[in-house]
Write an enzyme that holds these catalytic residues in place. Structure first.
Site, PDB file in Angstrom:
ATOM      1  N   LYS A  35      -7.841   0.990  -2.696  1.00 29.04           N
ATOM      2  CA  LYS A  35      -7.378   0.630  -1.346  1.00 29.04           C
ATOM      3  C   LYS A  35      -7.502   1.833  -0.394  1.00 29.04           C
ATOM      4  O   LYS A  35      -7.983   1.717   0.732  1.00 29.04           O
ATOM      5  CB  LYS A  35      -5.919   0.169  -1.440  1.00 29.04           C
ATOM      6  CG  LYS A  35      -5.209  -0.028  -0.131  1.00 29.04           C
ATOM      7  CD  LYS A  35      -5.629  -1.289   0.556  1.00 29.04           C
ATOM      8  CE  LYS A  35      -4.988  -1.408   1.929  1.00 29.04           C
ATOM      9  NZ  LYS A  35      -5.469  -2.541   2.676  1.00 29.04           N
ATOM     10  N   THR A  74       0.873  -1.178   0.000  1.00 26.17           N
ATOM     11  CA  THR A  74       0.000   0.000   0.000  1.00 26.17           C
ATOM     12  C   THR A  74       0.908   1.226   0.000  1.00 26.17           C
ATOM     13  O   THR A  74       1.669   1.423   0.954  1.00 26.17           O
ATOM     14  CB  THR A  74      -0.885   0.026   1.265  1.00 26.17           C
ATOM     15  OG1 THR A  74      -1.608  -1.190   1.335  1.00 26.17           O
ATOM     16  CG2 THR A  74      -1.852   1.199   1.230  1.00 26.17           C
ATOM     17  N   LYS A  85      -1.102   5.437   8.558  1.00 27.10           N
ATOM     18  CA  LYS A  85      -0.403   5.560   7.264  1.00 27.10           C
ATOM     19  C   LYS A  85      -1.414   5.620   6.118  1.00 27.10           C
ATOM     20  O   LYS A  85      -1.326   6.495   5.246  1.00 27.10           O
ATOM     21  CB  LYS A  85       0.529   4.356   7.070  1.00 27.10           C
ATOM     22  CG  LYS A  85       1.085   4.217   5.670  1.00 27.10           C
ATOM     23  CD  LYS A  85       1.675   2.836   5.419  1.00 27.10           C
ATOM     24  CE  LYS A  85       1.519   2.450   3.962  1.00 27.10           C
ATOM     25  NZ  LYS A  85       2.005   1.111   3.647  1.00 27.10           N
TER      26      LYS A  85
END
Ligand code: NAD
Length: 291
Positions: A162, A87, A237
């Protein structure tokens, strides 16, 4: 297939193990010393990637991805396929896509949902951005490592999916925790709260599958003293990636931004190293003045 697998941490190690167990020839590389059943280890990215059909990366962030790309892209022989399952920020993703394309490689951004449990069980969901050809090459590997792969569009579309998914998850978990903390103060029994909400319009994955209240609902990190699971650092994050992406395209993410701030605060108030659902503990302790 001959596969190079770079980044064998919590997620990458079980993914590589599953590919090897399915009969693929997997060579791994990591900065740390790692041993994985069926996976032979190389001492360099170039050593692992030479002559492979597919390279898979599973790295912590865009900085690591850019660093690996510098060594990986020259080491691959076109038309090898590079599948990045990390990611990362959209900018890093797009940059490595274009460098890979210029080198004649097929590239796919394919971040995952499903966590370490999904990686171990081979039930991850892959959200993919890149060409049809790259997706078709990767599909048999997704079938081993996951339960579902969705081709979302051109390069970067997987990361976009995502980031959006995890913004929903992060914000939903906070409001779920707020609701449990409020219900506690209203004297509502937690099991009754769960029984109602999980079968009502407030239902969500955060409530039904990953309930932040210990002892309620299916087994979840809250039942293991909030051992991750999905660490608060990773959620912070991912929400920072959502903030950066929204900034770049001028999108208003009022709740997403607030959720990012709350996880950052939580990291400094006992959240480090805990599952992101432990934000319930911070909210339970909050005094009225903090409202
Ligand atoms: P991790 O930190 O456990 O593993 C990352 C690995 O990459 C480490 O072993 C590290 O040594 C290695 N690495 C870093 N730089 C490297 C380099 N230059 N060369 C070789 N190896 C290098 O992280 P993780 O939990 O496995 O997560 C990996 C990615 O998956 C992240 O982008 C994360 O956001 C994403 N993700 C994680 C989860 C989860 O539940 N852990 C769920 C979905 C997505």
């Amino acid at each position: 297939m001959r596969i190079a697998f770079i980044g064998l941490g919590n997620m990458g190690a079980p993914m590589a193990r599953n590919l090897a167990a399915a009969g693929h020839s997997v060579t791994g590389v990591d900065l740390a010393s790692v041993e994985i059943d069926g996976v032979s280890m190389a001492s360099s990215i170039a050593g692992a990637a030479s002559g492979v059909d597919v390279a898979i990366t599973m790295l912590p962030d865009g900085g690591a991805l850019r660093a690996v790309a510098e060594e990986l892209i020259p080491a691959l022989t076109a038309p090898a396929c590079w599948i990045d399952c990390s990611t990362v920020d959209i900018a890093a993703c797009r940059d490595v896509h274009s460098t890979a394309k210029a080198a004649g490689l097929h590239a796919l951004d394919a971040p995952v949902s499903g966590g370490v449990g999904g990686a171990e069980a081979g039930t991850l969901t892959f959200m993919c951005g890149g060409s049809e050809d790259a997706f078709a090459t990767a599909q048999p590997l997704f079938d081993i490592m996951g339960a579902k792969a969705v081709h979302c569009g051109a390069g970067g579309a997987g990361q976009a999916a995502k980031i959006c998914n995890n913004m929903i998850l992060g914000a939903t978990m906070i409001v779920t925790c707020e609701a449990f903390a409020l219900a506690d103060r209203l004297g509502l029994d937690r099991q009754a709260m769960f029984d109602v909400v999980s079968t009502s319009s407030g239902a969500s994955w955060s409530v039904n599958t990953y309930c932040p209240a210990p002892g309620i609902g299916p087994e979840a990190p809250s039942d293991r003293n909030y051992a991750p699971g999905f660490a608060t650092e990773l959620m912070a994050k991912d929400l920072a990636l959502a903030e950066a992406a929204a900034e770049e395209v001028g999108s208003q993410i009022l709740i997403g931004r607030r959720a990012a701030e709350i996880y950052r605060t939580f990291l400094g108030h006992g959240g480090a190293g805990k599952d992101f659902s432990a934000v319930l503990q911070m909210l339970e302790e909050a005094s009225p003045a903090e409202n």
